[in-house]
Design an enzyme around this catalytic site. Sequence first.
Site, short mmCIF file in Angstrom:
data_model
loop_
_atom_site.label_atom_id
_atom_site.label_comp_id
_atom_site.label_asym_id
_atom_site.label_seq_id
_atom_site.Cartn_x
_atom_site.Cartn_y
_atom_site.Cartn_z
N HIS A 17 0.90 -0.96 -0.27
CA HIS A 17 0.23 0.09 -0.18
C HIS A 17 1.01 1.18 -0.06
O HIS A 17 0.72 2.19 -0.81
CB HIS A 17 -0.86 0.17 1.36
CG HIS A 17 -1.87 -1.05 1.52
ND1 HIS A 17 -2.15 -1.80 2.40
CD2 HIS A 17 -2.92 -1.25 0.64
CE1 HIS A 17 -3.11 -2.69 2.18
NE2 HIS A 17 -3.85 -2.38 1.14
N LYS A 41 -15.66 -7.60 5.10
CA LYS A 41 -14.53 -8.09 5.28
C LYS A 41 -14.10 -8.71 6.72
O LYS A 41 -13.14 -9.26 6.96
CB LYS A 41 -13.35 -7.35 4.65
CG LYS A 41 -13.11 -7.18 3.11
CD LYS A 41 -12.00 -6.80 2.57
CE LYS A 41 -11.64 -7.11 1.08
NZ LYS A 41 -10.30 -6.40 0.85
N ARG A 90 -2.09 -5.89 -8.04
CA ARG A 90 -0.93 -6.86 -7.86
C ARG A 90 -0.76 -7.66 -9.05
O ARG A 90 0.33 -7.99 -9.67
CB ARG A 90 -1.30 -7.61 -6.52
CG ARG A 90 -0.91 -6.93 -5.21
CD ARG A 90 -1.69 -7.46 -4.31
NE ARG A 90 -2.86 -7.34 -4.49
CZ ARG A 90 -3.80 -7.07 -3.38
NH1 ARG A 90 -3.44 -7.07 -2.07
NH2 ARG A 90 -5.10 -7.06 -3.56
N SER A 128 -3.07 -7.83 2.74
CA SER A 128 -3.17 -7.59 4.06
C SER A 128 -3.53 -9.15 4.77
O SER A 128 -2.78 -9.42 5.84
CB SER A 128 -4.07 -6.64 4.62
OG SER A 128 -3.82 -5.33 4.07
P1 ADP Z 1 -9.78 -3.26 -0.65
O1 ADP Z 1 -10.58 -4.04 0.43
O2 ADP Z 1 -10.56 -2.08 -1.10
O3 ADP Z 1 -9.49 -4.23 -1.80
P2 ADP Z 1 -7.37 -3.18 0.29
O4 ADP Z 1 -6.82 -2.46 1.55
O5 ADP Z 1 -7.16 -4.79 0.38
O6 ADP Z 1 -8.62 -2.68 0.10
O7 ADP Z 1 -6.32 -2.47 -0.91
C1 ADP Z 1 -6.58 -1.44 -1.38
C2 ADP Z 1 -6.01 -1.24 -2.79
O8 ADP Z 1 -4.83 -1.44 -2.78
C3 ADP Z 1 -6.55 -2.07 -3.74
O9 ADP Z 1 -6.77 -1.35 -5.11
C4 ADP Z 1 -5.60 -3.24 -3.58
O10 ADP Z 1 -5.54 -3.88 -5.07
C5 ADP Z 1 -4.43 -2.25 -3.69
N1 ADP Z 1 -3.23 -3.03 -3.12
C6 ADP Z 1 -3.16 -3.85 -2.01
N2 ADP Z 1 -2.05 -4.50 -1.63
C7 ADP Z 1 -1.13 -3.98 -2.84
C8 ADP Z 1 -0.02 -4.34 -3.28
N3 ADP Z 1 0.93 -5.24 -2.53
N4 ADP Z 1 0.66 -3.89 -4.57
C9 ADP Z 1 -0.18 -3.29 -5.20
N5 ADP Z 1 -1.49 -2.72 -5.00
C10 ADP Z 1 -2.23 -3.30 -3.56
#
Ligand code: ADP
Length: 162
Positions: A17, A41, A90, A128
């Site tokens: 992030h 979630k 990702r 996460s």
């Molecule tokens: P959500 O529940 O909206 O998916 P997340 O906190 O899991 O929220 O992720 C927020 C954003 O960050 C999403 O667009 C997700 O694809 C992106 N993201 C999370 N981890 C990574 C990573 N390691 N590399 C690139 N993008 C990421």
Amino acid sequence: MTLGIYPGTFDPITHGHADVIARSLHVVQHVVVAVAPNHRKAPLFDIKERVELAKIATQHLPGVVVEPFEGLLVEYVRRRGAQAIIRGLRAVSDFEHEFQMALLNRKLDKNLETIFLMASEEYSYLTSSMVKEVAAVGGPLHDFLHPEVAERLKTQLRLTQS
Ligand code: ADP
């Protein structure tokens, strides 16, 4: 001033992030990391904690603000006067969901753009959920999380497991 909104659950914020946030600052001048409640979630950390941890992990980045948000994202983006939504990609597996969301948001507001950024490849596998699994079995977290976030995750898991 150009402003981007980076919405997500951030349960907790990872280096992936933070890398997306740092990269987004090459495109927009300011970024709001918008932490969603996301009851669907069933997050490990409550929203206040997720905001606090995201603040800790982005304190070295000028132009970044972290705040909670609720309700319809496009309305929040409009209210905030932002030009774009920032999302991270990702792998191909993220694509379909992200594509649907971006098109839905565009349908709700035709002037709103979503900018997709890829984290550095060393974080391309990082989620996460995976980090929580590693933490739950006592694995090392320094490659994934800010040290303070890692400590808070260990404590939180101890509290929920006891
Ligand atoms: P959500 O529940 O909206 O998916 P997340 O906190 O899991 O929220 O992720 C927020 C954003 O960050 C999403 O667009 C997700 O694809 C992106 N993201 C999370 N981890 C990574 C990573 N390691 N590399 C690139 N993008 C990421």
